[in-house]
Design an enzyme around this catalytic site. Structure first.
Site, PDB file in Angstrom:
ATOM      1  N   LYS A   9      25.565 -37.126 -12.485  1.00 20.37           N
ATOM      2  CA  LYS A   9      25.787 -35.870 -13.194  1.00 20.37           C
ATOM      3  C   LYS A   9      26.738 -36.077 -14.383  1.00 20.37           C
ATOM      4  CE  LYS A   9      25.076 -33.158  -8.955  1.00 20.37           C
ATOM      5  NZ  LYS A   9      25.608 -32.109  -8.066  1.00 20.37           N
ATOM      6  N   TYR A  49      16.951 -27.233  -9.752  1.00 24.83           N
ATOM      7  CA  TYR A  49      17.766 -26.486  -8.787  1.00 24.83           C
ATOM      8  C   TYR A  49      17.122 -25.156  -8.388  1.00 24.83           C
ATOM      9  CZ  TYR A  49      21.656 -29.790  -9.072  1.00 24.83           C
ATOM     10  OH  TYR A  49      22.454 -30.909  -8.971  1.00 24.83           O
ATOM     11  N   ARG A  85      21.800 -40.450   0.704  1.00 22.90           N
ATOM     12  CA  ARG A  85      22.614 -39.251   0.995  1.00 22.90           C
ATOM     13  C   ARG A  85      23.911 -39.650   1.707  1.00 22.90           C
ATOM     14  NH1 ARG A  85      21.529 -33.936  -0.839  1.00 22.90           N
ATOM     15  NH2 ARG A  85      22.283 -33.154   1.167  1.00 22.90           N
ATOM     16  N   ASN A 112      30.685 -32.950  -8.315  1.00 24.36           N
ATOM     17  CA  ASN A 112      30.515 -33.922  -7.224  1.00 24.36           C
ATOM     18  C   ASN A 112      29.683 -35.142  -7.601  1.00 24.36           C
ATOM     19  OD1 ASN A 112      28.002 -32.788  -7.126  1.00 24.36           O
ATOM     20  ND2 ASN A 112      28.228 -31.886  -5.095  1.00 24.36           N
ATOM     21  N   HIS A 115      23.616 -36.416  -7.746  1.00 20.20           N
ATOM     22  CA  HIS A 115      22.607 -35.729  -6.943  1.00 20.20           C
ATOM     23  C   HIS A 115      21.749 -36.756  -6.224  1.00 20.20           C
ATOM     24  CE1 HIS A 115      19.214 -33.166  -5.834  1.00 20.20           C
ATOM     25  NE2 HIS A 115      18.468 -34.177  -6.239  1.00 20.20           N
ATOM     26  N   GLU A 126      10.965 -34.100  -6.907  1.00 22.28           N
ATOM     27  CA  GLU A 126      11.951 -34.370  -7.952  1.00 22.28           C
ATOM     28  C   GLU A 126      11.554 -35.564  -8.826  1.00 22.28           C
ATOM     29  OE1 GLU A 126      15.705 -32.368  -5.541  1.00 22.28           O
ATOM     30  OE2 GLU A 126      15.606 -34.545  -5.683  1.00 22.28           O
TER      31      GLU A 126
HETATM   32  P1  DAT Z   1      23.787 -31.423  -2.492  1.00 19.18           P
HETATM   33  O1  DAT Z   1      24.005 -31.761  -3.935  1.00 19.18           O
HETATM   34  O2  DAT Z   1      24.773 -32.144  -1.595  1.00 19.18           O
HETATM   35  O3  DAT Z   1      22.370 -31.591  -2.050  1.00 19.18           O
HETATM   36  P2  DAT Z   1      23.274 -28.542  -2.453  1.00 19.18           P
HETATM   37  O4  DAT Z   1      21.825 -28.880  -2.615  1.00 19.18           O
HETATM   38  O5  DAT Z   1      23.647 -27.632  -1.334  1.00 19.18           O
HETATM   39  O6  DAT Z   1      24.163 -29.879  -2.306  1.00 19.18           O
HETATM   40  O7  DAT Z   1      23.828 -27.886  -3.784  1.00 19.18           O
HETATM   41  C1  DAT Z   1      23.414 -28.408  -5.042  1.00 19.18           C
HETATM   42  C2  DAT Z   1      24.611 -28.468  -5.932  1.00 19.18           C
HETATM   43  O8  DAT Z   1      25.094 -27.159  -6.192  1.00 19.18           O
HETATM   44  C3  DAT Z   1      25.805 -29.224  -5.348  1.00 19.18           C
HETATM   45  O9  DAT Z   1      25.721 -30.616  -5.537  1.00 19.18           O
HETATM   46  C4  DAT Z   1      26.940 -28.621  -6.104  1.00 19.18           C
HETATM   47  C5  DAT Z   1      26.505 -27.179  -6.314  1.00 19.18           C
HETATM   48  N1  DAT Z   1      27.067 -26.310  -5.267  1.00 19.18           N
HETATM   49  C6  DAT Z   1      26.661 -26.230  -3.988  1.00 19.18           C
HETATM   50  N2  DAT Z   1      27.392 -25.337  -3.299  1.00 19.18           N
HETATM   51  C7  DAT Z   1      28.297 -24.854  -4.185  1.00 19.18           C
HETATM   52  C8  DAT Z   1      29.348 -23.904  -4.104  1.00 19.18           C
HETATM   53  N3  DAT Z   1      29.622 -23.265  -2.967  1.00 19.18           N
HETATM   54  N4  DAT Z   1      30.066 -23.678  -5.228  1.00 19.18           N
HETATM   55  C9  DAT Z   1      29.804 -24.301  -6.379  1.00 19.18           C
HETATM   56  N5  DAT Z   1      28.816 -25.204  -6.524  1.00 19.18           N
HETATM   57  C10 DAT Z   1      28.080 -25.483  -5.447  1.00 19.18           C
HETATM   58 MG    MG Z   2      20.651 -30.565  -2.551  1.00 18.67          MG
END
Ligand code: DAT
Ligand code: MG
Length: 149
Positions: A9, A49, A85, A112, A115, A126
């Site tokens: 990212k 997303y 992961r 974070n 992805h 994807e």
């Molecule tokens: P991951 O990236 O671990 O698969 P996810 O699919 O639940 O996590 O969410 C996608 C992204 O969205 C994640 O990397 C960061 C953002 N995100 C998730 N939950 C969030 C939150 N509570 N507040 C802010 N950003 C968030």
């Molecule tokens: Mg995810």
């Protein structure tokens, strides 16, 4: 062979962690089959997303992903989706174990670093969204007999 989609990212790129992040997957033994450094359009970010479009963080997430370049990659190997992961770590870096990328380098769920596809079917979707067939390279790393029995 199983494939996954990984994307460093904007924060990972801006913080100069591209080499460090790629190194983990390379050293583990996964095979790189696609890689591009690119700016992400709003359309692509929204499609990527899409599953989160009703969530309160969606707009901020799209703004973040489109704010600065990313490194999009496809990696191949036995069990690569789940293994990547694990290498990446928990979504919130504060909950991510030390030794994971998010655990070692991250502070905030909105920053974070990387992805990774969460399932084989998600990876297929994807990969097709981010790469054309001609951008993916089928090749045979010479170290394969030293990685797999
Ligand atoms: P991951 O990236 O671990 O698969 P996810 O699919 O639940 O996590 O969410 C996608 C992204 O969205 C994640 O990397 C960061 C953002 N995100 C998730 N939950 C969030 C939150 N509570 N507040 C802010 N950003 C968030
Ligand atoms: Mg995810």
């Amino acid at each position: 062979m199983e494939r996954t989609f990984l994307m460093i990212k904007p924060d990972g790129v801006q913080r100069g962690l591209v080499g460090e992040i790629i190194k983990r997957f390379e050293a583990k033994g996964f095979t790189l089959v696609g890689l591009k450094f690119m700016a992400v359009s709003k359309e692509l970010a929204e499609q990527h997303y899409d599953v989160h479009k009703e969530r309160p963080f969606f707009q901020g997430l799209v703004e973040f992903i489109t704010s600065s370049p990313v490194v999009a990659m496809v990696w191949e190997g036995e069990g690569v989706v789940a293994s990547a992961r694990k290498i990446i770590g928990a979504t919130n870096p504060l909950n991510a174990e030390p030794g994971t990328l998010r655990g070692d380098y991250g502070m905030d769920v909105g920053r974070n670093l990387i992805h990774g596809s969460d399932a084989i079917e998600t990876a297929q979707r994807e990969i097709a969204l981010w790469f054309t067939d001609s951008e993916l390279v089928n090749w045979g790393p010479t170290q394969k007999p030293w990685l797999y029995e």
